[in-house]
Design a protein around this motif. Structure first.
Motif, PDB file in Angstrom:
ATOM      1  N   ILE A   1       0.866  -1.173   0.000  1.00  0.00           N
ATOM      2  CA  ILE A   1       0.000   0.000   0.000  1.00  0.00           C
ATOM      3  C   ILE A   1       0.905   1.226   0.000  1.00  0.00           C
ATOM      4  O   ILE A   1       1.873   1.281   0.765  1.00  0.00           O
ATOM      5  CB  ILE A   1      -0.898   0.023   1.266  1.00  0.00           C
ATOM      6  N   VAL A   2       0.615   2.181  -0.852  1.00  0.00           N
ATOM      7  CA  VAL A   2       1.347   3.449  -0.843  1.00  0.00           C
ATOM      8  C   VAL A   2       0.343   4.538  -0.502  1.00  0.00           C
ATOM      9  O   VAL A   2      -0.529   4.854  -1.305  1.00  0.00           O
ATOM     10  CB  VAL A   2       2.004   3.744  -2.210  1.00  0.00           C
ATOM     11  N   ASP A   3       0.448   5.061   0.721  1.00  0.00           N
ATOM     12  CA  ASP A   3      -0.507   6.087   1.140  1.00  0.00           C
ATOM     13  C   ASP A   3      -0.003   7.462   0.701  1.00  0.00           C
ATOM     14  O   ASP A   3       1.202   7.707   0.705  1.00  0.00           O
ATOM     15  CB  ASP A   3      -0.668   6.052   2.668  1.00  0.00           C
ATOM     16  N   GLU A   4      -0.904   8.348   0.336  1.00  0.00           N
ATOM     17  CA  GLU A   4      -0.543   9.677  -0.189  1.00  0.00           C
ATOM     18  C   GLU A   4       0.434   9.509  -1.351  1.00  0.00           C
ATOM     19  O   GLU A   4       1.506  10.112  -1.374  1.00  0.00           O
ATOM     20  CB  GLU A   4       0.076  10.558   0.903  1.00  0.00           C
ATOM     21  N   GLU A   5       0.047   8.674  -2.291  1.00  0.00           N
ATOM     22  CA  GLU A   5       0.980   8.251  -3.333  1.00  0.00           C
ATOM     23  C   GLU A   5       1.509   9.399  -4.176  1.00  0.00           C
ATOM     24  O   GLU A   5       2.520   9.273  -4.851  1.00  0.00           O
ATOM     25  CB  GLU A   5       0.321   7.199  -4.229  1.00  0.00           C
ATOM     26  N   HIS A   6       0.832  10.569  -4.152  1.00  0.00           N
ATOM     27  CA  HIS A   6       1.262  11.708  -4.956  1.00  0.00           C
ATOM     28  C   HIS A   6       2.423  12.454  -4.308  1.00  0.00           C
ATOM     29  O   HIS A   6       2.997  13.342  -4.900  1.00  0.00           O
ATOM     30  CB  HIS A   6       0.098  12.692  -5.095  1.00  0.00           C
ATOM     31  N   ASP A   7       2.759  12.096  -3.078  1.00  0.00           N
ATOM     32  CA  ASP A   7       3.672  12.936  -2.307  1.00  0.00           C
ATOM     33  C   ASP A   7       5.099  12.912  -2.863  1.00  0.00           C
ATOM     34  O   ASP A   7       5.636  11.851  -3.182  1.00  0.00           O
ATOM     35  CB  ASP A   7       3.688  12.464  -0.852  1.00  0.00           C
TER      36      ASP A   7
ATOM     37  N   VAL B   1      -1.816  -1.058  -3.783  1.00  0.00           N
ATOM     38  CA  VAL B   1      -2.865  -0.047  -3.669  1.00  0.00           C
ATOM     39  C   VAL B   1      -2.211   1.320  -3.513  1.00  0.00           C
ATOM     40  O   VAL B   1      -1.401   1.522  -2.609  1.00  0.00           O
ATOM     41  CB  VAL B   1      -3.754  -0.325  -2.436  1.00  0.00           C
ATOM     42  N   LEU B   2      -2.526   2.232  -4.413  1.00  0.00           N
ATOM     43  CA  LEU B   2      -2.023   3.598  -4.311  1.00  0.00           C
ATOM     44  C   LEU B   2      -3.172   4.465  -3.840  1.00  0.00           C
ATOM     45  O   LEU B   2      -4.198   4.552  -4.510  1.00  0.00           O
ATOM     46  CB  LEU B   2      -1.523   4.092  -5.674  1.00  0.00           C
ATOM     47  N   GLY B   3      -3.018   5.082  -2.673  1.00  0.00           N
ATOM     48  CA  GLY B   3      -4.125   5.858  -2.127  1.00  0.00           C
ATOM     49  C   GLY B   3      -3.833   7.338  -2.105  1.00  0.00           C
ATOM     50  O   GLY B   3      -2.712   7.743  -1.819  1.00  0.00           O
ATOM     51  N   SER B   4      -4.821   8.153  -2.426  1.00  0.00           N
ATOM     52  CA  SER B   4      -4.655   9.603  -2.350  1.00  0.00           C
ATOM     53  C   SER B   4      -5.986  10.306  -2.565  1.00  0.00           C
ATOM     54  O   SER B   4      -6.881   9.782  -3.221  1.00  0.00           O
ATOM     55  CB  SER B   4      -3.664  10.074  -3.415  1.00  0.00           C
ATOM     56  N   ALA B   5      -6.096  11.515  -1.989  1.00  0.00           N
ATOM     57  CA  ALA B   5      -7.238  12.375  -2.311  1.00  0.00           C
ATOM     58  C   ALA B   5      -6.950  13.154  -3.586  1.00  0.00           C
ATOM     59  O   ALA B   5      -7.858  13.599  -4.279  1.00  0.00           O
ATOM     60  CB  ALA B   5      -7.506  13.334  -1.164  1.00  0.00           C
ATOM     61  N   THR B   6      -5.662  13.294  -3.885  1.00  0.00           N
ATOM     62  CA  THR B   6      -5.255  14.040  -5.077  1.00  0.00           C
ATOM     63  C   THR B   6      -4.128  13.273  -5.749  1.00  0.00           C
ATOM     64  O   THR B   6      -2.958  13.617  -5.591  1.00  0.00           O
ATOM     65  CB  THR B   6      -4.721  15.428  -4.678  1.00  0.00           C
ATOM     66  N   PRO B   7      -4.467  12.218  -6.470  1.00  0.00           N
ATOM     67  CA  PRO B   7      -3.422  11.380  -7.061  1.00  0.00           C
ATOM     68  C   PRO B   7      -2.475  12.191  -7.949  1.00  0.00           C
ATOM     69  O   PRO B   7      -2.860  13.235  -8.483  1.00  0.00           O
ATOM     70  CB  PRO B   7      -4.216  10.397  -7.923  1.00  0.00           C
ATOM     71  N   ALA B   8      -1.244  11.685  -8.062  1.00  0.00           N
ATOM     72  CA  ALA B   8      -0.314  12.278  -9.020  1.00  0.00           C
ATOM     73  C   ALA B   8      -0.948  12.173 -10.399  1.00  0.00           C
ATOM     74  O   ALA B   8      -1.641  11.199 -10.700  1.00  0.00           O
ATOM     75  CB  ALA B   8       1.010  11.516  -8.993  1.00  0.00           C
ATOM     76  N   LEU B   9      -0.711  13.163 -11.224  1.00  0.00           N
ATOM     77  CA  LEU B   9      -1.328  13.171 -12.547  1.00  0.00           C
ATOM     78  C   LEU B   9      -0.937  11.912 -13.332  1.00  0.00           C
ATOM     79  O   LEU B   9      -1.753  11.358 -14.079  1.00  0.00           O
ATOM     80  CB  LEU B   9      -0.895  14.423 -13.300  1.00  0.00           C
TER      81      LEU B   9
END
Ligand code: ADP
Ligand code: ZN
Ligand code: ZN
Length: 732
Positions: free
Chosen positions: A322-328, A357-365
């Motif tokens: 799992i990668v949380d806040e994957e856009h970071d 699982v890649l999780g984010s409210a604002t995924p990387a583009l």
């Protein structure tokens, strides 16, 4: 004919793209992945056995033998070595340093490691065959202990103490009766006691997410879990982890910040109180990090929480990542092996046939694009998990019509006053630490600059210093303009300290807490501050993005945003993507419980489409408009990029090297090679920096080009320069 001597190919931390051959008497194929000590020039180095061969390109008579083989830690597994090989190829970074970077420091030293052992107890066959009748009638403690140990596993004292505090005397008797044996095993990782939590009923959306991802166990699939802030992504992770543990697997959870690991560890320990949880991040002491790495590598720790470097943890039973806040952006390593942990996790999942699982409210583009084109499976959580928690109202304060005073507009001050009266918390988000980003002379236009960097010095009034945030240089505050002698130097712009001052002036009674890298520098200070915020011991928080990430402050109902506009005219094409993510995230802090939240953004551009989409909480709309822009401009994710960077004492030296590199480039169609230029920050810490950008519409073409190019680059003379390649760079 005598059989050819066995030769070990060793990965060493030497920055050249090759392995080193040594004679390997007594070493067998089972030893691949173990550490060895070898002579290297006049020194001795630690390396890892990558392969065993019989014909070296070197004369075997000239090869030196391996001096020692360490069998104190498990060998790096075939899977991990395969992953490291892939990363070395993909990022075009030598294999030796790649492998060595994956090891905790303690395993890179030329000495054996000390492993802490502890006593454990295990039932014998006789013990396992005991019935309740064999125990005294009124002995609940003994019964509890027997129940606990019936699984036949070895149980450490600490674990038995959970079932029965007087376990010591009991197991001693059992050992004497032949019912149990005492053994030594690696000590359990130290952990504070927790109270177990009760899992909440999943919301229907969470339920769907958990079910859909659970069907993918045992095969590779990448999921993009797009969940608005407060939608309960953590709860989804917890259920997935439970499912993976039930299957006997290990789970790796990557988080962006060291700061988030203690909090998250607490949540996971409360849910899985009997499961050993390892944490891996760069802030850990060497011995501690080793203990956790070993617990993961030996399969004892079933859950591993960590920052980007944990993506290379050895996990023999890996079942889920799992990668949380994957856009970071902190998932990107910016020196040595320059990798993106999120991308490496996806690659690892593919190699090991497990879901990620890649999780984010604002995924990387890039991730959003992958979800749209079907490479990732999109799962959305569009509602907040707590029934009556609403998304905050986002309002824009036009600073052209209503000028802020000392950084804060009348309307924002009024809103803060209102919360103070209601006993609620406010947060003012300023994306700059220090007092002011510049110290200026308004007579002649001079401003204090760093002598070693192409950057302005930041005024830190509390410390009475000018500081460079790029190289760490500090100097005392000057009191007269060195250019014209004017003694009336003024700060230009606002940092956290200055906004804090404004707040103190307006609200002298309020308890104001500043949270930035300066105020949280001491160990634990941020943890202590979080506790204070939770307990309601602060009325107004002022801080940088440290405050924006993943924290849940139930009393917080107002977020004010200062200085957001600068990203709108940044030359970096990713600046608006970052700004949107940051504002969504910091806005998500407001009104997480039953209290409605409000976000007030001070801006000169209230009609900008970024703010309009933000007001509607429309990530998908924003992503669509950004993707359209990037497609027409020919930017990632529609092209794939790599940057060759060169650093030297003189700019010409760096540019010369890049010109030679440009000339040495193989001719491949589908490759665009730009001209060498100065880096956007041309000087840093006294070093001149230049770069050469190369891009292609397909990853494959780019990789083929880089393969050919790198060989030629290593052959180039590179006197007095340092160079490196950055594949999929985050910034150019
Ligand atoms: P996210 O990480 O998506 O922003 P969190 O995981 O922090 O959201 O969850 C937000 C809040 O909702 C937390 O307080 C969490 O305890 C709560 N929560 C999550 N799932 C549920 C649920 N199924 N029922 C009740 N509360 C929930
Ligand atoms: Zn001046
Ligand atoms: Zn500097």
């Amino acid at each position: 004919m005598p059989s050819a001597p066995l030769i070990a190919r060793i990965a060493l931390d030497i920055p050249v793209p090759r392995l080193f051959d040594y004679l390997a008497p007594g070493i067998s194929r089972e030893d691949i992945g173990l550490r060895v000590r070898v002579p290297f020039g006049r020194k001795e180095l630690v390396g890892v056995i990558m392969d065993l061969i019989t014909d070296s390109s070197h004369d075997p008579h000239k090869l030196k033998p391996v001096l020692e083989i360490y069998r104190d830690a498990p060998a790096l597994s075939t899977e991990l070595l395969r992953l490291l090989n892939f990363c070395s190829d993909y990022y075009h970074y030598p294999l030796g340093p790649t492998v060595m970077a994956a090891l905790p420091t303690a395993l890179r030293r030329s000495r054996s490691i000390q492993i802490k052992l502890a006593s454990a107890w295990q039932l014998t066959t006789a013990g396992l065959n005991l019935g309740t009748a064999d125990l005294p009638a009124h002995a609940p403690a003994q019964r509890a202990l027997l129940d606990r140990m019936r699984d036949g596993q070895a149980h450490a004292g600490a674990a038995l103490a959970e079932s029965c505090t007087s376990y010591r005397g009991i197991v001693k008797t059992w050992v004497s009766r032949g019912w149990a044996i005492q053994i030594s095993q690696p000590a359990r990782l130290r952990a504070d006691p927790v109270t177990a939590d009760t899992p909440p009923q999943l919301t229907p959306a969470q339920q769907v997410a958990v079910e859909q991802i659970s069907t993918a166990f045992t095969s590779y699939q990448a999921f993009l879990l797009h969940g608005i802030t407060g939608s309960g992504k953590t709860e989804v992770y917890l259920h997935l982890v439970a499912a993976a543990l039930e299957r006997g697997g290990q789970v790796l959870l990557l988080v962006p910040e060291i700061n988030l690991t203690p909090q998250l560890t607490g949540v996971f320990r409360a849910r899985f109180p009997h499961t050993e949880i390892a944490t891996l991040h760069s802030g850990m002491a060497e011995g501690e990090r080793l203990a956790h790495w070993l617990a993961a590598a030996e399969g004892r720790a079933r859950i591993v929480l960590g920052t980007r470097l944990a993506v290379f943890a050895q996990l023999p039973q890996l079942a889920l990542m799992i990668v949380d806040e994957e856009h970071d952006s902190s998932f990107h390593q910016q020196d040595g092996l320059r990798y993106a942990a999120r991308d490496v996790a996806v690659m690892r999942a593919q190699q090991q046939c497990v879901p990620v699982v890649l999780g984010s409210a604002t995924p990387a583009l890039e991730s959003w694009h992958n979800a749209r084109n079907g490479r990732y499976t999109l799962i959305s959580l569009n509602q907040r998990a707590i029934a009556d928690a609403r998304l905050p109202a986002i309002n824009l304060l036009d600073t052209r019509s209503s000028k802020p005073e000392d950084g804060l507009s009348h309307a924002l001050l009024g809103a803060i006053r209102h919360r103070l009266a209601a006993g609620q918390q406010s947060l003012v988000f300023v994306n700059r630490r220090g007092y002011s980003p510049a110290l200026m002379c308004f007579e002649c236009g001079w401003s204090a600059a760093c002598a070693r960097c192409s950057a302005k010095l930041v005024l830190h009034l509390r410390e009475r210093q000018l500081r460079c945030h790029h190289c760490g240089h500090t100097e005392p505050v000057v009191h007269a303009c060195p250019a014209c002698g004017n003694i009336d130097l003024k700060p230009g712009g606002f940092g956290t300290q200055r906004i804090e001052d404004t707040l103190i002036r307006h609200f002298p009674q309020a308890r104001i807490l500043r949270v930035d890298r300066d105020s949280t520098r001491k160990k634990n200070s941020w943890v202590d501050m979080q506790r204070a915020i939770h307990k309601g011991e602060a009325d107004i928080l002022v801080g940088t993005q440290l405050l924006a990430k993943g924290h849940d402050f139930p009393r917080l109902t107002l977020v004010g945003v200062i200085n957001a506009d600068s990203a709108l005219y940044s030359p970096d094409f990713r600046a608006t993507e970052r700004l949107f993510a940051q504002l969504m995230q910091v806005g998500g802090r407001a009104g997480r419980a039953s209290e409605a939240g409000e976000v007030l953004i001070q801006t000169q551009f209230p009609d900008h489409h970024l703010y309009r989409l933000l007001q509607r909480h429309d990530y998908a709309g924003f992503a669509a408009s950004l993707l359209a822009e990037r497609a027409s401009a020919g930017f990632p994710p529609f092209v794939h990029q790599a940057v060759l960077r060169a650093e030297a004492n003189r700019l010409d030296t760096a540019l010369d090297f890049l010109r030679k590199a440009h000339d040495a480039a193989p001719l491949i169609t589908g490759i665009t090679l730009f001209d060498p230029t100065q880096a956007s920050m041309a000087r840093k810490a006294g070093v001149e920096r230049a770069l050469l950008l190369v891009q292609s519409p397909t990853r494959k073409t780019l990789q083929a080009f880089l393969d050919g190019w790198m060989t030629r680059l290593y052959a180039l003379k590179a006197n007095n320069i340092r160079w490196n390649l950055d594949v999929d760079p985050l910034e150019i």
